[in-house]
Each structure stands twice: as C-alpha cells, then as structure tokens.
Design a protein around this motif. Sequence first.
Motif, mmCIF file in Angstrom:
data_model
loop_
_atom_site.group_PDB
_atom_site.id
_atom_site.type_symbol
_atom_site.label_atom_id
_atom_site.label_comp_id
_atom_site.label_asym_id
_atom_site.label_seq_id
_atom_site.Cartn_x
_atom_site.Cartn_y
_atom_site.Cartn_z
ATOM 1 N N THR A 194 0.852 -1.200 0.000
ATOM 2 C CA THR A 194 0.000 0.000 0.000
ATOM 3 C C THR A 194 0.885 1.247 0.000
ATOM 4 O O THR A 194 1.058 1.888 1.038
ATOM 5 C CB THR A 194 -0.932 0.012 1.224
ATOM 6 N N PRO A 195 1.461 1.602 -1.149
ATOM 7 C CA PRO A 195 2.351 2.767 -1.209
ATOM 8 C C PRO A 195 1.614 4.073 -0.950
ATOM 9 O O PRO A 195 0.420 4.192 -1.215
ATOM 10 C CB PRO A 195 2.903 2.709 -2.639
ATOM 11 N N LEU A 196 2.358 5.046 -0.428
ATOM 12 C CA LEU A 196 1.802 6.370 -0.205
ATOM 13 C C LEU A 196 1.796 7.150 -1.515
ATOM 14 O O LEU A 196 2.540 6.839 -2.453
ATOM 15 C CB LEU A 196 2.631 7.118 0.841
ATOM 16 N N THR A 197 0.990 8.200 -1.572
ATOM 17 C CA THR A 197 0.976 9.054 -2.749
ATOM 18 C C THR A 197 2.288 9.816 -2.871
ATOM 19 O O THR A 197 2.903 10.192 -1.863
ATOM 20 C CB THR A 197 -0.192 10.055 -2.693
ATOM 21 N N ALA A 224 7.359 13.646 -0.478
ATOM 22 C CA ALA A 224 6.232 12.742 -0.725
ATOM 23 C C ALA A 224 6.767 11.557 -1.513
ATOM 24 O O ALA A 224 6.946 11.642 -2.731
ATOM 25 C CB ALA A 224 5.126 13.451 -1.491
ATOM 26 N N ARG A 225 7.066 10.485 -0.801
ATOM 27 C CA ARG A 225 7.610 9.282 -1.425
ATOM 28 C C ARG A 225 6.679 8.106 -1.163
ATOM 29 O O ARG A 225 5.878 8.139 -0.235
ATOM 30 C CB ARG A 225 9.010 8.991 -0.895
ATOM 31 N N TYR A 226 6.818 7.066 -1.958
ATOM 32 C CA TYR A 226 5.895 5.940 -1.847
ATOM 33 C C TYR A 226 6.014 5.230 -0.505
ATOM 34 O O TYR A 226 5.066 4.614 -0.028
ATOM 35 C CB TYR A 226 6.106 4.960 -2.999
ATOM 36 N N ARG A 227 7.183 5.348 0.166
ATOM 37 C CA ARG A 227 7.407 4.633 1.426
ATOM 38 C C ARG A 227 7.212 5.529 2.641
ATOM 39 O O ARG A 227 6.673 5.088 3.665
ATOM 40 C CB ARG A 227 8.817 4.043 1.436
ATOM 41 N N ASP A 268 2.317 12.579 -4.809
ATOM 42 C CA ASP A 268 1.883 13.928 -5.184
ATOM 43 C C ASP A 268 1.901 14.815 -3.936
ATOM 44 O O ASP A 268 1.153 14.547 -2.980
ATOM 45 C CB ASP A 268 0.482 13.889 -5.774
ATOM 46 N N PRO A 269 2.732 15.873 -3.885
ATOM 47 C CA PRO A 269 2.865 16.690 -2.668
ATOM 48 C C PRO A 269 1.553 17.307 -2.190
ATOM 49 O O PRO A 269 1.278 17.330 -0.986
ATOM 50 C CB PRO A 269 3.874 17.772 -3.084
ATOM 51 N N ALA A 270 0.730 17.800 -3.108
ATOM 52 C CA ALA A 270 -0.528 18.425 -2.703
ATOM 53 C C ALA A 270 -1.471 17.401 -2.078
ATOM 54 O O ALA A 270 -2.113 17.656 -1.045
ATOM 55 C CB ALA A 270 -1.189 19.094 -3.905
ATOM 56 N N GLN A 271 -1.565 16.227 -2.697
ATOM 57 C CA GLN A 271 -2.422 15.185 -2.160
ATOM 58 C C GLN A 271 -1.885 14.676 -0.821
ATOM 59 O O GLN A 271 -2.650 14.410 0.111
ATOM 60 C CB GLN A 271 -2.538 14.037 -3.156
ATOM 61 N N ALA A 272 -0.558 14.542 -0.735
ATOM 62 C CA ALA A 272 0.050 14.091 0.513
ATOM 63 C C ALA A 272 -0.239 15.068 1.645
ATOM 64 O O ALA A 272 -0.541 14.668 2.773
ATOM 65 C CB ALA A 272 1.554 13.926 0.328
ATOM 66 N N ARG A 329 5.105 10.217 8.079
ATOM 67 C CA ARG A 329 4.115 9.179 7.802
ATOM 68 C C ARG A 329 4.786 8.013 7.092
ATOM 69 O O ARG A 329 5.530 8.209 6.125
ATOM 70 C CB ARG A 329 2.987 9.727 6.934
ATOM 71 N N HIS A 330 4.519 6.807 7.572
ATOM 72 C CA HIS A 330 5.106 5.598 6.996
ATOM 73 C C HIS A 330 4.067 4.802 6.230
ATOM 74 O O HIS A 330 2.947 4.605 6.707
ATOM 75 C CB HIS A 330 5.671 4.699 8.097
ATOM 76 N N GLY A 331 4.444 4.310 5.061
ATOM 77 C CA GLY A 331 3.609 3.370 4.344
ATOM 78 C C GLY A 331 3.907 1.941 4.749
ATOM 79 O O GLY A 331 3.064 1.053 4.605
ATOM 80 N N ASP A 332 5.107 1.703 5.266
ATOM 81 C CA ASP A 332 5.555 0.378 5.668
ATOM 82 C C ASP A 332 5.406 0.236 7.182
ATOM 83 O O ASP A 332 6.007 0.991 7.950
ATOM 84 C CB ASP A 332 7.013 0.193 5.250
#
Length: 290
Positions: free
Chosen positions: A23-26, A56-59, A28-32, A75-78
């Motif tokens: 479940t990667p994070l967005t 704003a990175r996927y992890r 996109d800086p605005a969305q994040a 914020r962590h995606g992992d």
Amino acid sequence: MSTTLAGPLAGAARVRPDGWLATPLTTDPAQAAAQARSLIHRHHPAAPGPVRCLTARYRTSTFTLGAPPRQLLKRHGDEAAYLGEALAYQLLEGETVLPELHSVSDTSRTLVAGFLDDPAAIDHEDGFEELIAAVAAIHTAPARWPQHTTEIMSQWRLGTTVGAPAPTWARDPAAWRELLQLTAAAHGDSHVPLGHLDLKADHCRRRVDGRFALIDAETLRPDLTGLPDLITLAYLGQVEGRALRPRWIRQAYRRHTNYRGAQWSDADLVRALTTFAKATGLTSLHGVDQ
C-alpha cells in the motif's frame, strides 16, 4: 538484512525491488499534504499548523508543522519501518540523540517530532567525532535502560540469542555466532545489540540546545549489533572529500563505547568486524579493520 540498501554495506544486503510495498503512499505533494491534514486532525490534534509537505515518497512522507516550522510529521507506508522508528524513540529516550518526540499514532503510522533544521557538519574531525559519540550512545543505551524496558526487550539479550539458530540471511552461521560471542564479551550477556542506523550527512542535525542529533532512526534493530554502523562510519569518513582515517574512526568509536560501559579491546573489535563480513558476505570493510 534484506531491508538494508547497498552502498557501505554492499554484499551484506539486498535492495528491495520496485513494487514491494503493498500500500504505497501518494507521491503527489498536494495530495500528501491534504491527507496529512486529515491525519493530524484525527490523531495529533495538539500539533501546530500550517502543514507543508517536505517529501512525498511511496514509502515515507514528511511535513513541517508550524510557521516557522516547529515540528515534523512523518508518515510511513511500511508498518515495519513505522514500528522500528517508534521503538527507537522508546529505546533511546533520555539519550538526547534524536529529536524530541511529541506524539505517535499506530493507526495512521505517523509520528510528530521536533523539527531540526540546523545541519551538523561532519566534514572535519570534531564534527565527525560528535557523530561517533552519538552512535556509541545508541549502541550502549541498553546499559542505561529502566527496568521495564530491560524486561520488555529481554528476548533480544545476547545471553539468549547467542545460542539460538543463526538468522536465515546469515551466510556463515558459525561466524555469526562468533560475532555475537565477541559482542557479549564486550557488552555483557544482558546486552541487547542495537544497531543498523541510516547514517548519512543529511541526517546529522543540531538540537535547539546545540547538541548533535540524528533525525532518522526507522532502521534501528535489536539484533544486528553495532558493527554495521561502525563500517558505515568508516565509509562516510572517506566520501565527500572528508578522507578521515578508518583507524582513527575505529579508535574513536572504541573510546566512546568503552567510556559508556563497553569493554572492547582493539584486537577483539577488529576480529568482530572481520567476522561480521564473513557472516554476512560484506564485500568491503572500508579499511576500518586495518
């Protein structure tokens, strides 16, 4: 050690392939930033605003809080990375080597900590020795844990793990057991072998009181010993034009760890380094064993 990036620990680690995170994070800086505002409202209501996206990175994603920035939301995606960083703040409480932690949320995998924007230069001996001292404080922190932390972490004590089967990723189980025995001889059977920091120049900062601090501890583990970090220190001492002698780095590390209660001899520390390389398949010790 499959989560370790190659580089200073090449050969002892594998880089994870793209797409490994379910479940990667967005990115996109605005969305994040919009998602961060919602998470702060629900899980960190005391955090200041406004919220601005730093990365704003996927992890992982990071956000400054306040104007001027006073705190940082991470914020962590992992889940493993989040739990590792949350654990690091608990295990290193009182060592003043990390930013101040304000709040955490297991539900959203987020942490709010102090925002440290003042870099600590490590391109000279005095600054680099501050980094070594911080690493030594982390490696020896178990000797200063309160009783409840010691009890919680008891399963990781060397007196327990030195006789257990070697981890599946160890290429030479006998060498791995020898490494744990050498570490136990230096730190004691009750020691929990903290290590595996993400050491780099950009993670070296100064707290408001001027003390040295590291701003990323998500990779800290209680089972790898401090040897990977000493090897990484030797690597850092030679890159970006610093050219600090690996032997000086080893001796400074030994001095700072022994000052905090360890009992490393230089011969045993060198032996532990070479044994770590044998156990893990590390391709280079970057001269720290010389």
